[in-house]
Design an enzyme around this catalytic site. Structure first.
Site, PDB file in Angstrom:
ATOM      1  CB  SER A  64      -0.513   0.759   0.753  1.00 44.20           C
ATOM      2  OG  SER A  64      -0.047   0.279   2.445  1.00 44.20           O
ATOM      3  CE  LYS A 137      -3.277   1.991   5.072  1.00 44.08           C
ATOM      4  NZ  LYS A 137      -3.189   1.191   4.023  1.00 44.08           N
TER       5      LYS A 137
END
Length: 269
Positions: A64, A137
């Site tokens: 990701s 993230k």
């Protein structure tokens, strides 16, 4: 006859102190083992303190964050952020699963002995955390920020200012889906750099207003400071301040449409 003091010196010591016999091999081994155990205990204690309060290594569990980070990279995470150092837009952060963001992860069984050794080394900070139960993230919105997708050039907007994001994976759009949210107080809006393959705040916000997809700051373990493995990719992880330099403070929304330079374009009135 020499004076008494001179006799003491010539005999090699002070009067009344007998020379120590040399230690046996078994005695030397016992001393060496004792010293090794003491040094090992000190090292483990120091590592545990560092891991608990200062830094901790983590594995990257998914794709990701490509191309900034790839699966199985190892990063060093500073636990001083948040804390003495504040979180900022652009920071790459590790945080605990806010709830059902991650699918069940099968546990790798290496046998009872190796499983125990790995858990013990991870606990004291001598082995990178496998990141099970954690995500990594990039912070896009701070508490009170309004984050939107997208302007007429397909860029994200934060507090009314369009941002250019050099960290987004090549070939990916800033977001495939449109949204307009306000980050709740005490929380963060986070997105992966691999925008087309990142189950981030966007995909966990069914309310559509930021209340579900935002991540509580209390769940943040720390800020990823450096990529340390593989060694040929050793680098510091930047927060790209130039991307957000023109974004106003949370709660302040610029008027008009943002220009390519990031400056707001007013209607002249």
């Amino acid at each position: 006859m020499a004076p008494r003091g001179e006799q003491d010196v010539l005999s090699g010591g002070s009067r009344g102190v007998a020379p120590q016999p040399p230690r046996s091999a078994a005695g030397r081994l016992a001393v060496a083992i004792k010293e090794f155990v003491l040094v090992a205990a000190m090292a483990i204690t120091l590592s545990f303190v560092v891991k608990t309060f200062l830094i901790q290594p983590f594995f990257i569990p998914s794709e990701s964050m490509e191309s900034t980070l790839v699966k199985n990279d190892r990063v060093i995470v500073s636990k001083l952020t948040p804390g003495p150092f504040p979180l900022q837009r652009g920071d790459v952060v590790v945080f605990a699963d806010p709830g059902d963001w991650l699918p069940p992860t099968p546990v790798t069984d290496a046998g009872p002995v190796m499983n125990g050794v790995r858990k013990a080394l991870t606990f004291v900070g001598l082995y990178p955390d496998t990141s099970e139960g954690h995500l990594i993230k990039r912070v896009i919105g701070l508490p009170g920020d309004k984050v939107e997708c997208c302007d007429d050039k397909g860029r994200l907007m934060v507090n009314g200012v369009s941002i250019d994001e050099p960290y987004v994976k090549d070939g990916q759009k800033p977001s495939e889906s449109d949204f307009s949210i306000t980050v709740p107080q005490g929380e963060l809006w986070v997105m992966g750099d691999n925008r087309g393959d990142s189950s981030d705040s966007r995909f966990h916000d069914p309310s559509g207003n930021g209340s579900d997809g935002s991540v509580p700051i209390s769940l943040v373990v720390g800020k990823a400071e450096a990529l340390v493995w593989p060694i040929d990719r050793l680098t510091r992880l930047g927060d790209h301040p130039d991307t957000f330099t023109k974004v106003p403070a949370a709660g302040v929304i610029t008027l008009g449409r943002a220009t390519p330079s990031g400056e707001p374009e007013t209607d002249g009135s």
